[in-house]
Design a protein around this motif. Structure first.
Motif, PDB file in Angstrom:
ATOM      1  N   GLN A   1       0.826  -1.211   0.000  1.00 55.45           N
ATOM      2  CA  GLN A   1       0.000   0.000   0.000  1.00 55.45           C
ATOM      3  C   GLN A   1       0.858   1.258   0.000  1.00 55.45           C
ATOM      4  O   GLN A   1       0.519   2.247  -0.647  1.00 55.45           O
ATOM      5  CB  GLN A   1      -0.927  -0.001   1.224  1.00 55.45           C
ATOM      6  CG  GLN A   1      -2.061  -1.017   1.123  1.00 55.45           C
ATOM      7  CD  GLN A   1      -3.004  -0.929   2.296  1.00 55.45           C
ATOM      8  OE1 GLN A   1      -2.686  -0.325   3.314  1.00 55.45           O
ATOM      9  NE2 GLN A   1      -4.171  -1.532   2.163  1.00 55.45           N
ATOM     10  N   ILE A   2       1.980   1.224   0.726  1.00 59.37           N
ATOM     11  CA  ILE A   2       2.845   2.404   0.778  1.00 59.37           C
ATOM     12  C   ILE A   2       3.473   2.672  -0.583  1.00 59.37           C
ATOM     13  O   ILE A   2       3.682   3.820  -0.967  1.00 59.37           O
ATOM     14  CB  ILE A   2       3.936   2.227   1.869  1.00 59.37           C
ATOM     15  CG1 ILE A   2       4.682   3.539   2.119  1.00 59.37           C
ATOM     16  CG2 ILE A   2       4.931   1.135   1.513  1.00 59.37           C
ATOM     17  CD1 ILE A   2       3.896   4.581   2.812  1.00 59.37           C
ATOM     18  N   HIS A   3       3.726   1.606  -1.358  1.00 56.35           N
ATOM     19  CA  HIS A   3       4.275   1.794  -2.703  1.00 56.35           C
ATOM     20  C   HIS A   3       3.241   2.432  -3.625  1.00 56.35           C
ATOM     21  O   HIS A   3       3.563   3.324  -4.416  1.00 56.35           O
ATOM     22  CB  HIS A   3       4.734   0.456  -3.278  1.00 56.35           C
ATOM     23  CG  HIS A   3       5.909  -0.128  -2.557  1.00 56.35           C
ATOM     24  ND1 HIS A   3       7.203   0.272  -2.781  1.00 56.35           N
ATOM     25  CD2 HIS A   3       5.978  -1.088  -1.599  1.00 56.35           C
ATOM     26  CE1 HIS A   3       8.023  -0.405  -1.997  1.00 56.35           C
ATOM     27  NE2 HIS A   3       7.311  -1.246  -1.279  1.00 56.35           N
ATOM     28  N   TRP A   4       1.991   1.975  -3.521  1.00 56.37           N
ATOM     29  CA  TRP A   4       0.938   2.581  -4.338  1.00 56.37           C
ATOM     30  C   TRP A   4       0.716   4.036  -3.929  1.00 56.37           C
ATOM     31  O   TRP A   4       0.483   4.904  -4.773  1.00 56.37           O
ATOM     32  CB  TRP A   4      -0.369   1.798  -4.202  1.00 56.37           C
ATOM     33  CG  TRP A   4      -0.356   0.503  -4.958  1.00 56.37           C
ATOM     34  CD1 TRP A   4      -0.460  -0.760  -4.456  1.00 56.37           C
ATOM     35  CD2 TRP A   4      -0.204   0.342  -6.379  1.00 56.37           C
ATOM     36  NE1 TRP A   4      -0.382  -1.701  -5.453  1.00 56.37           N
ATOM     37  CE2 TRP A   4      -0.231  -1.051  -6.649  1.00 56.37           C
ATOM     38  CE3 TRP A   4      -0.042   1.225  -7.443  1.00 56.37           C
ATOM     39  CZ2 TRP A   4      -0.104  -1.570  -7.933  1.00 56.37           C
ATOM     40  CZ3 TRP A   4       0.093   0.702  -8.722  1.00 56.37           C
ATOM     41  CH2 TRP A   4       0.052  -0.669  -8.963  1.00 56.37           C
ATOM     42  N   PHE A   5       0.791   4.322  -2.630  1.00 57.02           N
ATOM     43  CA  PHE A   5       0.670   5.704  -2.165  1.00 57.02           C
ATOM     44  C   PHE A   5       1.782   6.552  -2.758  1.00 57.02           C
ATOM     45  O   PHE A   5       1.556   7.687  -3.192  1.00 57.02           O
ATOM     46  CB  PHE A   5       0.733   5.743  -0.634  1.00 57.02           C
ATOM     47  CG  PHE A   5       0.860   7.135  -0.072  1.00 57.02           C
ATOM     48  CD1 PHE A   5      -0.233   7.982  -0.026  1.00 57.02           C
ATOM     49  CD2 PHE A   5       2.082   7.600   0.395  1.00 57.02           C
ATOM     50  CE1 PHE A   5      -0.113   9.269   0.481  1.00 57.02           C
ATOM     51  CE2 PHE A   5       2.222   8.878   0.885  1.00 57.02           C
ATOM     52  CZ  PHE A   5       1.124   9.716   0.946  1.00 57.02           C
ATOM     53  N   SER A   6       3.003   5.991  -2.778  1.00 58.37           N
ATOM     54  CA  SER A   6       4.148   6.709  -3.346  1.00 58.37           C
ATOM     55  C   SER A   6       3.909   7.021  -4.818  1.00 58.37           C
ATOM     56  O   SER A   6       4.197   8.136  -5.286  1.00 58.37           O
ATOM     57  CB  SER A   6       5.411   5.861  -3.175  1.00 58.37           C
ATOM     58  OG  SER A   6       6.466   6.366  -3.956  1.00 58.37           O
ATOM     59  N   ILE A   7       3.391   6.040  -5.561  1.00 56.18           N
ATOM     60  CA  ILE A   7       3.172   6.225  -6.998  1.00 56.18           C
ATOM     61  C   ILE A   7       2.074   7.263  -7.249  1.00 56.18           C
ATOM     62  O   ILE A   7       2.208   8.137  -8.113  1.00 56.18           O
ATOM     63  CB  ILE A   7       2.830   4.877  -7.655  1.00 56.18           C
ATOM     64  CG1 ILE A   7       4.097   4.007  -7.717  1.00 56.18           C
ATOM     65  CG2 ILE A   7       2.255   5.068  -9.054  1.00 56.18           C
ATOM     66  CD1 ILE A   7       3.847   2.593  -8.115  1.00 56.18           C
ATOM     67  N   VAL A   8       0.986   7.188  -6.462  1.00 51.10           N
ATOM     68  CA  VAL A   8      -0.106   8.173  -6.621  1.00 51.10           C
ATOM     69  C   VAL A   8       0.401   9.568  -6.292  1.00 51.10           C
ATOM     70  O   VAL A   8       0.107  10.553  -6.995  1.00 51.10           O
ATOM     71  CB  VAL A   8      -1.299   7.794  -5.712  1.00 51.10           C
ATOM     72  CG1 VAL A   8      -2.327   8.918  -5.683  1.00 51.10           C
ATOM     73  CG2 VAL A   8      -1.961   6.514  -6.205  1.00 51.10           C
ATOM     74  N   ASN A   9       1.203   9.681  -5.230  1.00 48.52           N
ATOM     75  CA  ASN A   9       1.793  10.963  -4.852  1.00 48.52           C
ATOM     76  C   ASN A   9       2.670  11.515  -5.982  1.00 48.52           C
ATOM     77  O   ASN A   9       2.608  12.708  -6.316  1.00 48.52           O
ATOM     78  CB  ASN A   9       2.616  10.758  -3.576  1.00 48.52           C
ATOM     79  CG  ASN A   9       3.439  11.987  -3.221  1.00 48.52           C
ATOM     80  OD1 ASN A   9       2.908  13.068  -3.059  1.00 48.52           O
ATOM     81  ND2 ASN A   9       4.744  11.810  -3.110  1.00 48.52           N
ATOM     82  N   SER A  10       3.464  10.635  -6.584  1.00 49.86           N
ATOM     83  CA  SER A  10       4.349  11.052  -7.678  1.00 49.86           C
ATOM     84  C   SER A  10       3.543  11.446  -8.916  1.00 49.86           C
ATOM     85  O   SER A  10       3.894  12.395  -9.621  1.00 49.86           O
ATOM     86  CB  SER A  10       5.317   9.921  -8.023  1.00 49.86           C
ATOM     87  OG  SER A  10       6.057   9.531  -6.890  1.00 49.86           O
ATOM     88  N   LEU A  11       2.463  10.699  -9.182  1.00 47.25           N
ATOM     89  CA  LEU A  11       1.630  11.010 -10.348  1.00 47.25           C
ATOM     90  C   LEU A  11       0.978  12.382 -10.218  1.00 47.25           C
ATOM     91  O   LEU A  11       0.783  13.080 -11.215  1.00 47.25           O
ATOM     92  CB  LEU A  11       0.561   9.930 -10.539  1.00 47.25           C
ATOM     93  CG  LEU A  11       1.049   8.607 -11.146  1.00 47.25           C
ATOM     94  CD1 LEU A  11      -0.060   7.574 -11.134  1.00 47.25           C
ATOM     95  CD2 LEU A  11       1.547   8.818 -12.577  1.00 47.25           C
ATOM     96  N   MET A  12       0.623  12.770  -8.993  1.00 48.13           N
ATOM     97  CA  MET A  12       0.060  14.108  -8.773  1.00 48.13           C
ATOM     98  C   MET A  12       1.084  15.183  -9.171  1.00 48.13           C
ATOM     99  O   MET A  12       0.744  16.186  -9.795  1.00 48.13           O
ATOM    100  CB  MET A  12      -0.337  14.287  -7.300  1.00 48.13           C
ATOM    101  CG  MET A  12      -1.511  13.428  -6.849  1.00 48.13           C
ATOM    102  SD  MET A  12      -3.037  13.783  -7.765  1.00 48.13           S
ATOM    103  CE  MET A  12      -3.131  12.378  -8.853  1.00 48.13           C
TER     104      MET A  12
END
Length: 591
Positions: free
Chosen positions: A236-247
C-alpha cells in the motif's frame, strides 16, 4: 535417501555492515573446505560460499546429531563474544535456498516473518545477576520442506528453516567419539525444545555442536518456493508513493501544456501581428535572445563529459530495469543484479563516447580526443579511487567484503580493456556524423543580460528545480536504502520501474518550465542551468542518504558501522516478543 549438502555463506550483521566468512569463527569444519565458484557480483557483495559438516539424507529425519566438540581458548572465546555483541547472523544455503528463522507476528493472525540466518548467540543475564554474559547457539533444529512429485517418489526442496537453541550439553564419563549426551539423546527420544540451560561462552569452556533435521511435506510448488521469502506486506505504501508522484507529474504536465499551448501561442501570435519595423525592433521576452540562445556555454568541455556519463548511466539503469522486470535478475541468482549493472556500464561506454562528442561538435570544438579521454576516465577514476580506499579499510578489518586482488585486476581490465575502447569507438562514430545545425544564427557579439529578479538567481532556481523530482521518488528510495543496510531482498522492480518513468518525466518537465521562465527574463545562459535544474535532485538524494545514514546508523570506529533496526520495519510486538521466541530463556536478555 539422496544426500543433501548444506553450504555456509558469510556472517552478516546489521550493526557493523562488515561480512565475514563462516570459518573466521572456530565452528566445526569438514575434512576439507571447498570454496564454491562465485560470480563477480557475489564477490563484490562479500559472499563466501563453502561446504559444511552439515549433511542430510532426503526425507530421513535425524535427532541430536553431534557435529563436533570444541574447547575454547582465549582467542576463540573472544572471537565468539565479539560476533555475539555485534549481533552477527550465520547464513546457510540448501538447494540454492537461504536459511531463514520463522518468527510469529502477533499483530497479524497466523502471520509469520522470516529473518535471514540465525544469530551466532545471545547476550543475557542469569536471574539475580547484573553481569551480562554471552551465550552461543550451538544446537540447530532444521526443518526442510519439500513438495512431492505426484507422478514419482521423488520430491523437490521448497523451504529451509531453522530454530536455534543454546544448550549446555552434558554427558557421562570421558569424551570420546561415541559418547551419548544426556541432554539430547535420539535413543531415549529426548530432544532439545528450549534454551533453559544455555551454553555460556568463556575461556576453557567446552561447546558441543549438535543439530536435528526434520522433513515436512508442503503444498508449495518448486516454481513458487521463493514467494515465501519475498512476501510483500507493505504494497500500500508503494501505491501511495506512486499516486503521490503522479500528482506531481500531472501538475507539471499542466504547467508545460499551458506554456506550450497558451503562452507560446500568444507570444507567437503577437510577434506575427507586428505592423511596423519600429514595433519589430522593440522585441521582448524569449524572442529577444534568439541570436544568443545557441551560444556555447562556459566550461563546455565539462558539460559534454557530464552528458556522456549521464547517457552511460541512463542506458545501464534502463536495460538493467528491463531485465529485472522480465525476471532475469531474480534474488535466487545471487550477485546477478550487480554483475549485470557492471557489465552494462562497461558496454554503455559506446553511447557515452558518441553523445559527448556529438555535443562537443555542436559547440564547434576541435579537440574531440581530449573529450573522449575525459569521458572514459573522469567519472570511473573518481569512483574507483573511493572504492579502493573503502576496500583498504574493509581489508584492514579482515572482512570477506574486501574485494580480492584478482577481482580488482578483473575490474581494471573491464575498464581499460572494454569500456575505454568502446568510448573511443563511440566518439569516432560521433565525429563522423554531420554537425547538428542550429535553427538560428548566433550573433558575434554577446548580448548584455538585464538584471534578474531574486527568484531567477541560478543557485536558487537550480535548488528549487531538484525538489520535485526528489519528492517523486524519495519514498521508494527509503525501501532501497533499507534493503541495502538491513540485508533484505529488493525485488519490487515493477514499482521501481513506474517510479523511474515518473522521475524521467518529472525531470524533463521541471527543466522545460524553468528554462522557459529563464529565457523570458532574457537570460540566454540555459545550457548548464537546464542540466543542473533536474540534476540537483541528486543533491537531495545524497542529503537524504546521509540523513538516513546518521539517524539510523551509529558509527563507532572507522570501517565499522553500527545500525539500529527501523521501527517501521519490525513491529514493536516482534522486537519485544522475548517470551515467545523459541529459546524461552529463564534469565533476562537483550535482543
Amino acid at each position: 535417501g539422496d544426500p543433501l549438502y548444506v553450504k555456509v555463506n558469510k556472517l552478516t550483521s546489521t550493526k557493523t555492515q562488515l561480512p565475514f566468512s563462516y570459518y573466521s569463527l572456530p565452528y566445526c569444519q569438514p575434512e576439507r573446505i571447498v570454496d564454491n565458484a562465485e560470480n563477480l557480483g557475489e564477490v563484490l557483495r562479500g559472499d563466501r560460499i563453502e561446504n559444511s559438516p552439515y549433511e542430510f539424507k532426503m526425507r530421513k529425519p535425524r535427532m541430536c546429531n553431534i557435529v563436533c566438540r570444541k574447547v575454547l581458548d582465549k582467542k576463540t572465546a573472544k572471537a565468539f563474544k565479539e560476533k555475539i555483541d555485534d549481533e552477527y547472523r550465520v547464513n546457510m544455503i540448501l538447494d540454492n535456498l537461504p536459511l531463514v528463522v520463522p518468527v510469529r507476528r502477533f499483530d497479524q493472525e497466523n502471520g509469520v516473518v522470516y529473518q535471514h540466518g540465525f544469530h551466532v548467540g545471545l547476550k543475557g543475564r542469569y536471574a539475580g545477576s547484573k553481569e551480562e554474559k554471552q551465550f552461543i547457539n550451538n544446537h540447530l533444529a532444521f526443518t526442510v520442506k519439500y513438495h512431492k512429485d505426484p507422478h514419482a517418489d521423488s520430491a523437490r526442496i521448497v523451504g529451509f528453516e531453522v530454530k536455534p537453541f543454546s544448550v549446555k550439553h552434558e554427558y557421562k564419563g570421558e569424551w570420546h567419539e561415541k559418547t551419548r549426551l544426556t541432554t539430547c539423546d535420539p535413543q531415549a527420544k529426548r530432544a532439545v525444545t528450549s534454551s533453559e540451560s544455555p551454553q555460556e561462552v568463556e575461556e576453557t569452556r567446552e561447546i558441543i555442536f549438535t543439530y536435528d533435521v526434520e522433513f515436512q511435506e508442503s503444498d508449495v510448488k518448486w516454481a513458487y518456493r521463493w514467494d515465501t521469502y519475498l512476501l510483500m506486506a507493505d504494497d500500500q505504501i508503494h501505491w501511495f508513493s506512486i499516486v503521490n508522484s503522479l500528482m506531481t507529474v500531472l501538475f507539471l504536465s499542466g504547467m508545460v501544456a499551458m506554456i506550450m499551448l497558451r503562452t507560446l501561442y500568444r507570444d507567437i501570435s503577437k510577434y506575427n501581428q507586428l505592423e511596423t519595423q519600429e514595433e519589430a525592433q522593440e522585441e521582448t521576452g524569449w524572442k529577444l535572445v534568439h541570436g544568443d540562445v545557441f551560444r556555447a556555454p562556459a566550461n563546455s568541455d565539462l558539460l559534454c563529459v557530464y552528458v556522456g556519463t549521464g547517457v552511460q548511466f541512463f542506458g545501464m539503469i534502463l536495460v538493467t530495469m528491463i531485465f529485472a522486470l522480465l525476471g532475469f535478475l531474480s534474488p535466487s541468482n545471487r550477485g546477478g543484479l550487480m554483475t549485470a549493472m557492471l557489465l552494462l556500464w562497461v558496454f554503455m561506454g559506446l553511447f557515452a563516447g558518441y553523445s559527448s562528442v556529438r555535443l562537443y561538435k555542436l559547440f564547434k570544438g576541435t579537440e574531440w580526443k581530449k573529450i573522449t579521454l575525459k569521458t572514459a576516465f573522469m567519472f570511473p577514476a573518481t569512483i574507483f579511487s573511493i572504492f579502493f580506499v573503502l576496500n583498504a579499510l574493509i581489508w584492514g578489518q579482515k572482512s570477506s567484503g574486501a574485494v580480492p586482488f584478482g577481482t580488482m585486476i578483473a575490474l581494471v581490465l573491464l575498464w581499460f580493456g572494454i569500456s575505454v575502447p568502446l568510448v573511443f569507438i563511440g566518439s569516432h562514430i560521433g565525429i563522423q556524423k554531420p554537425t547538428i545545425q542550429d535553427p538560428v544564427k548566433t550573433s558575434k557579439i554577446p548580448r548584455q543580460i538585464p538584471e534578474q529578479a531574486w527568484y531567477m538567481n541560478p543557485t536558487f532556481s537550480i535548488l528549487i528545480g531538484g525538489i520535485l523530482p526528489f519528492g517523486a521518488v524519495f519514498i521508494e528510495l527509503f525501501f532501497i536504502l533499507t534493503s541495502i543496510w538491513l540485508h533484505q531482498f529488493y525485488y519490487i522492480f515493477g514499482f521501481l520501474f513506474i517510479v523511474f518513468v515518473i522521475l524521467i518525466v518529472t525531470c524533463a518537465e521541471i527543466t522545460i518550465v524553468l528554462c522557459y521562465f529563464q529565457l523570458c527574463s532574457e537570460d540566454y545562459r540555459w545550457w548548464w542551468r537546464s542540466y543542473l535544474t533536474s540534476g540537483s535532485s541528486a543533491l537531495y538524494l545524497f542529503l537524504y542518504a546521509a540523513f538516513y545514514f546518521f539517524t539510523k546508523l551509529d558509527i563507532t570506529k572507522p570501517g565499522k558501522l553500527q545500525i539500529c533496526f527501523i521501527k517501521s520495519i519490525i513491529p514493536n510486538r516482534i522486537r519485544n516478543a522475548g517470551n515467545h521466541w523459541p529459546w524461552r530463556l529463564p534469565f533476562e536478555f537483550n535482543f
